[in-house]
Enzyme design. Structure first.
Site, mmCIF file in Angstrom:
data_model
loop_
_atom_site.group_PDB
_atom_site.id
_atom_site.type_symbol
_atom_site.label_atom_id
_atom_site.label_comp_id
_atom_site.label_asym_id
_atom_site.label_seq_id
_atom_site.Cartn_x
_atom_site.Cartn_y
_atom_site.Cartn_z
ATOM 1 N N ARG A 1 -22.378 35.066 13.429
ATOM 2 C CA ARG A 1 -23.657 35.713 13.773
ATOM 3 C C ARG A 1 -24.862 34.842 13.402
ATOM 4 O O ARG A 1 -25.903 34.944 14.037
ATOM 5 C CB ARG A 1 -23.754 37.084 13.106
ATOM 6 C CG ARG A 1 -22.964 38.143 13.852
ATOM 7 C CD ARG A 1 -23.048 39.479 13.174
ATOM 8 N NE ARG A 1 -22.647 40.550 14.074
ATOM 9 C CZ ARG A 1 -22.515 41.817 13.712
ATOM 10 N NH1 ARG A 1 -22.748 42.178 12.459
ATOM 11 N NH2 ARG A 1 -22.157 42.728 14.590
ATOM 12 N N LYS A 45 -9.214 55.437 19.487
ATOM 13 C CA LYS A 45 -9.404 56.804 19.978
ATOM 14 C C LYS A 45 -9.888 56.876 21.417
ATOM 15 O O LYS A 45 -10.777 56.125 21.813
ATOM 16 C CB LYS A 45 -10.425 57.528 19.095
ATOM 17 C CG LYS A 45 -9.931 57.773 17.691
ATOM 18 C CD LYS A 45 -11.024 58.468 16.908
ATOM 19 C CE LYS A 45 -10.552 58.818 15.510
ATOM 20 N NZ LYS A 45 -11.677 59.337 14.720
ATOM 21 N N GLY A 103 -16.392 43.116 18.327
ATOM 22 C CA GLY A 103 -15.558 43.837 17.366
ATOM 23 C C GLY A 103 -14.175 43.235 17.170
ATOM 24 O O GLY A 103 -14.025 42.029 17.001
ATOM 25 N N GLY A 153 -20.573 48.064 17.723
ATOM 26 C CA GLY A 153 -21.084 49.310 18.285
ATOM 27 C C GLY A 153 -22.091 49.083 19.404
ATOM 28 O O GLY A 153 -22.105 49.811 20.397
HETATM 29 C C1 3PG Z 1 -22.787 45.896 13.009
HETATM 30 O O1 3PG Z 1 -22.229 45.087 12.271
HETATM 31 O O2 3PG Z 1 -22.177 46.744 13.661
HETATM 32 C C2 3PG Z 1 -24.283 45.804 13.158
HETATM 33 O O3 3PG Z 1 -24.812 44.839 12.330
HETATM 34 C C3 3PG Z 1 -24.923 47.156 12.934
HETATM 35 O O4 3PG Z 1 -24.620 47.625 11.659
HETATM 36 P P1 3PG Z 1 -24.527 49.197 11.411
HETATM 37 O O5 3PG Z 1 -23.332 49.686 12.190
HETATM 38 O O6 3PG Z 1 -24.379 49.362 9.946
HETATM 39 O O7 3PG Z 1 -25.791 49.803 11.940
HETATM 40 MG MG MG Z 2 -21.472 49.029 13.315
#
Ligand code: 3PG
Ligand code: MG
Length: 416
Positions: free
Chosen positions: A40, A206, A373, A396
């Site tokens: 990142r 899920k 992810g 997310g």
């Molecule tokens: C992540 O790693 O998903 C982002 O940096 C957002 O973090 P958060 O889900 O804690 O808001």
């Molecule tokens: Mg997150």
């Protein structure tokens, strides 16, 4: 892109408040927090270098973890400042706050092309509350706002959304960084009119987490390949036994509806035909987080019903090879979610076969887009991360964007 980007900005001598997603994994080693994956940070370097070249005074804001308004020392961004300095090749100053006098002083001492990293914005509860007064305080050092934090763009927080509004109200510009631009291009524009066949691989735990994405991608894809634990809910909906596998009985109908929609739209919707299962046994030990450590016996591959005492941990090799065949003919591939519990080598085979197939198809000219992810982790683990077209830095955020949601961090930027 319909939004202003850093390319469009004239920032010489201006203070650029740039939101980045430096929420990187850290591990404690000999009493120090060490970054275990700097992706990142690396991915923001093009934006930083461009802004340095353009003579900006850079003030970087970020969050780390979820400290919930407390000064959690394990969630300090200080180690990130050191890493960034090493990577970007110019001195990076760090200040142990994100608002207030100290910050204002450090910001006003900045010269063109210099960088200041602020401490974790989530040390204040006002960040996640998107408190307007807090946004004003952050914006005190901002002539221009840049958002390169795609991974946090699904959050309407003070540093991702509130500051932009303050800057815009004053007549200042709010622009996307180059990473943000790339993310929106690959997860957005590139999937609008994809070269066909367009094959979507969806895994994860899920059905309820993925149903919006399934629903949206059914409108665009030629083929959807399902993997991961969500397959057990489909299995249950078909009347098969799933043993101790993770399921959402309340979403059986959701699963059947997705299949019916696929049929209606002529989408080739594939579910796993074999499963790697095992009998979980409690070792009596607890992990660092205080959760019981499980072991697995009697690992086997089954078709049809899963035995009562067994739990499914992923698709089998027959499934993975069948999926690999389909992937090999794709021209566009979107992958979100592993085929099973790939972190454990005993259950990683199907995910690795799919990862290899995606890399091979890319080699043959397909465009492959990895939606963040766990699928990114799986590809990196298989050492195939550099063999795909694009890997998202979002988790997310990628999922919400693929669902078709408007991300608050993007919406807040100035239109072109
Ligand atoms: C992540 O790693 O998903 C982002 O940096 C957002 O973090 P958060 O889900 O804690 O808001
Ligand atoms: Mg997150």
């Amino acid at each position: 892109m319909a939004k202003l980007t850093v390319r469009d900005l004239d920032v010489r001598g201006k203070r650029v408040f740039m939101r980045v997603d430096y929420n990187v994994p850290l591990e404690e080693k000999d009493g120090q927090m060490v970054i275990t994956d700097a992706t990142r940070i690396v991915e923001t370097l093009p934006t930083l270098k461009l802004l340095i070249e353009k003579g900006a005074k850079l003030i970087l804001a970020a969050h780390l973890g979820r400290p919930k308004g407390k000064r959690e020392s394990s969630m300090s961004l200080r180690p990130v400042a050191a890493k960034l300095q090493e990577l970007v090749g110019v001195p990076v100053q760090f200040v142990d706050d994100c608002i207030g006098e100290k910050v204002e002083k450090a910001a006003s001492a900045l010269k063109e092309g210099q960088i200041l990293l602020l401490e974790n914005v989530r040390y204040y509860n006002e960040e996640e509350a998107n408190d307007p007064a807090f946004a004003e305080k952050l914006a005190k050092v901002a002539d221009v706002y840049v958002n390169d934090a795609f991974g946090a763009a699904h959050r309407a927080h003070a540093s991702t959304e509130g500051v932009a509004r303050v800057v815009a109200k004053r007549g200042g510009k709010c622009a996307a960084g180059l990473l943000m631009e790339r993310e929106l291009k690959f997860l957005g524009d590139e999937l609008e009119n994809p070269a066909r066949p367009f094959v979507v691989i969806l895994g994860g735990a899920k059905v309820s987490d993925k149903i919006k994405v399934i629903d949206r991608l059914l409108e665009k894809a030629n083929t959807i390949l399902i993997g991961g634990a969500m397959a057990y809910t489909f299995k249950l909906a078909h009347g098969d036994k799933v043993g101790k596998s993770l399921v959402e009985p309340e979403h059986k109908q959701t699963a059947l509806d997705a299949e019916a929609k696929a049929k209606k739209l002529g989408v080739n919707f594939q579910l796993p035909t074999d499963f790697v299962v095992a009998t979980p046994v409690d070792t009596g030990k607890l992990n660092k987080k205080g959760k019981p450590v499980m072991d697995f016996t009697n690992i086997q591959t089954v078709k049809g019903n899963i035995p009562d005492d067994a739990e499914g941990f992923g698709a089998g090799e027959e499934t993975a090879k069948h999926y690999a065949q389909i992937i090999s003919e794709a021209k566009t591939i979107l992958w979100n979610g592993p085929m099973g519990m790939f972190e454990d080598p005993r259950f990683a085979a199907s995910t690795n076969i799919v990862a290899r197939a995606v890399a091979d198809a890319t080699q043959k000219g397909a465009k492959s887009i990895i939606g963040g992810g766990d699928s990114v982790k799986a590809l990196n683990k298989a050492k195939l991360g550099d063999k795909v077209t694009f890997m998202s830095t979002g988790g997310g955020a990628s999922l919400e964007f693929l669902e078709g949601a408007v991300l608050p961090g993007v919406a807040a930027l100035s239109d072109k």
